[in-house]
Design an enzyme around this catalytic site. Structure first.
Site, PDB file in Angstrom:
ATOM      1  N   GLU A 124      -3.178  -3.356  -0.663  1.00 33.87           N
ATOM      2  CA  GLU A 124      -3.924  -4.623  -0.687  1.00 33.87           C
ATOM      3  C   GLU A 124      -2.983  -5.813  -0.524  1.00 33.87           C
ATOM      4  OE1 GLU A 124      -6.042  -4.818  -4.391  1.00 33.87           O
ATOM      5  OE2 GLU A 124      -6.769  -2.742  -4.211  1.00 33.87           O
ATOM      6  N   TYR A 129      -9.852  18.737  -5.620  1.00 31.53           N
ATOM      7  CA  TYR A 129      -9.154  18.241  -4.438  1.00 31.53           C
ATOM      8  C   TYR A 129      -9.631  18.964  -3.175  1.00 31.53           C
ATOM      9  CZ  TYR A 129      -5.917  15.742  -7.534  1.00 31.53           C
ATOM     10  OH  TYR A 129      -5.359  14.907  -8.481  1.00 31.53           O
ATOM     11  N   PHE A 145       0.977  -1.467  -1.592  1.00 35.66           N
ATOM     12  CA  PHE A 145       0.931  -1.190  -0.152  1.00 35.66           C
ATOM     13  C   PHE A 145      -0.500  -1.133   0.394  1.00 35.66           C
ATOM     14  CE2 PHE A 145       5.013   0.654  -1.534  1.00 35.66           C
ATOM     15  CZ  PHE A 145       5.875  -0.027  -0.670  1.00 35.66           C
ATOM     16  N   PRO A 158       1.383   5.890  -8.725  1.00 34.23           N
ATOM     17  CA  PRO A 158       2.481   5.113  -9.320  1.00 34.23           C
ATOM     18  C   PRO A 158       2.914   3.895  -8.503  1.00 34.23           C
ATOM     19  CG  PRO A 158       3.319   7.161  -8.378  1.00 34.23           C
ATOM     20  CD  PRO A 158       1.819   7.241  -8.322  1.00 34.23           C
ATOM     21  N   LEU A 159       2.535   3.832  -7.222  1.00 38.00           N
ATOM     22  CA  LEU A 159       2.883   2.646  -6.427  1.00 38.00           C
ATOM     23  C   LEU A 159       1.792   1.575  -6.523  1.00 38.00           C
ATOM     24  CD1 LEU A 159       4.372   4.338  -3.222  1.00 38.00           C
ATOM     25  CD2 LEU A 159       5.574   3.529  -5.273  1.00 38.00           C
ATOM     26  N   GLY A 160       0.685   1.930  -7.158  1.00 43.52           N
ATOM     27  CA  GLY A 160      -0.378   0.961  -7.395  1.00 43.52           C
ATOM     28  C   GLY A 160      -0.976   0.415  -6.110  1.00 43.52           C
TER      29      GLY A 160
END
Length: 291
Positions: free
Chosen positions: A212, A50, A210, A205-207
């Site tokens: 695409e 990171y 938001f 986890p939100l894929g």
């Protein structure tokens, strides 16, 4: 296989805290750590790569400056991915799971994070060249020295885990899992976590919801619009509650560096999606009813 350590149900992902995102100063990082603890988010997810191999050191400086006790938090880190950066001269992106490298990388993470042990060390991606015996020797050494408490993997299939488990126990798997990337429900990955009581963690986890605008996310948005009113919740909370409902006891790794959004994420733990609402969202994501 029992987890000796308790991890917060929502895990704070640090990938965007440093050079790959917010570029938080030491005091800002310290404030964010304290905000997490106030929300009962006690687990922090790292990887050596990171910030081009810099974020662990920045987090460690903030942790050292804070008055946070090591016993009150859990630290996860990952090793294995090699790419060209200012601190590395690799000619090609690759994975290294030699015994000496794993030990060196784990010890480097400890030094940078200003800690004497990691709660979990994960192998970041499976390598076609990994030798289970080499990995086992490294993990047994690190555990014996008290430098890691648990060992797990990230993005591994059940067969790859079974290969490692011929020589060393695998106590967790961090995988991509969201409403828009839910294949791990069907390919045995989450079954494996549930069957073997592995610590199951989901990155992103939100894929794609938001990120695409596609036919899939439009269908999901339509269903979420109704469910937001029904549950008095936001879209991101319902997306988290959808994966939290899975019986493998998923711990989402939430990547936001904003305290307000972390607070929303923690409230998602309290939402109990009704069975049919869960399947309504799955149907919207898949574009068809279940078989």
């Amino acid at each position: 296989m029992k987890h000796m350590t308790t991890y917060s149900r929502i895990i704070a992902g640090t990938m965007t805290w440093g050079n790959w995102g917010k570029q938080l100063a030491t005091n800002e990082m310290m404030a964010l750590m304290n905000s997490c603890l106030e929300l009962n988010i006690t687990t922090f997810d790292h990887a050596d790569i990171y910030g081009d191999y810099t974020t662990e050191e920045q987090f460690g400086a903030a942790f050292k400056k804070s008055s946070i006790s090591r016993e009150s938090i859990q630290l996860i880190s990952k090793c294995g991915i090699q790419f060209d950066a200012k601190t590395r001269t690799n000619k090609v992106k690759h994975y290294n799971y030699d015994k000496d490298y794993i030990i060196w990388s784990a010890e480097r993470s400890l030094k940078l994070l200003e800690t004497e042990y990691l709660d979990v060390l994960l192998l970041h991606r499976p390598s076609p060249l990994m030798q289970p015996s080499e990995i086992a020797e490294a993990i047994i050494h690190l555990k014996k020295e008290g430098k890691i408490r648990q060992f797990g993997v990230s993005n591994f299939t059940p067969s790859q885990i079974a290969l490692l488990e011929t020589v060393v126990p695998v106590e967790g798997n961090q995988i991509e899992y969201s409403l828009t990337a839910n294949e791990v429900m069907n390919n045995g990955v989450l079954d494996d976590c549930l069957a073997h009581n592995r610590l199951a963690m989901s990155w992103s986890p939100l894929g794609a919801f938001f990120r695409e605008e596609t036919e899939q996310t439009k269908r999901m948005g339509s269903v979420l619009n109704d469910l937001c009113k029904k549950y008095g919740a936001s879209e991101d909370q319902l997306l988290l509650s959808w994966i939290l409902k899975h019986p493998s006891n998923i711990h989402p790794v939430v990547g936001t560096a904003t305290p307000e959004r972390l607070a929303l994420a923690m409230k998602a733990v309290e939402i109990d999606l009704e069975l049919e609402d869960w399947f309504l969202l799955l149907e919207a994501s898949n574009g068809h009813e279940v078989a």
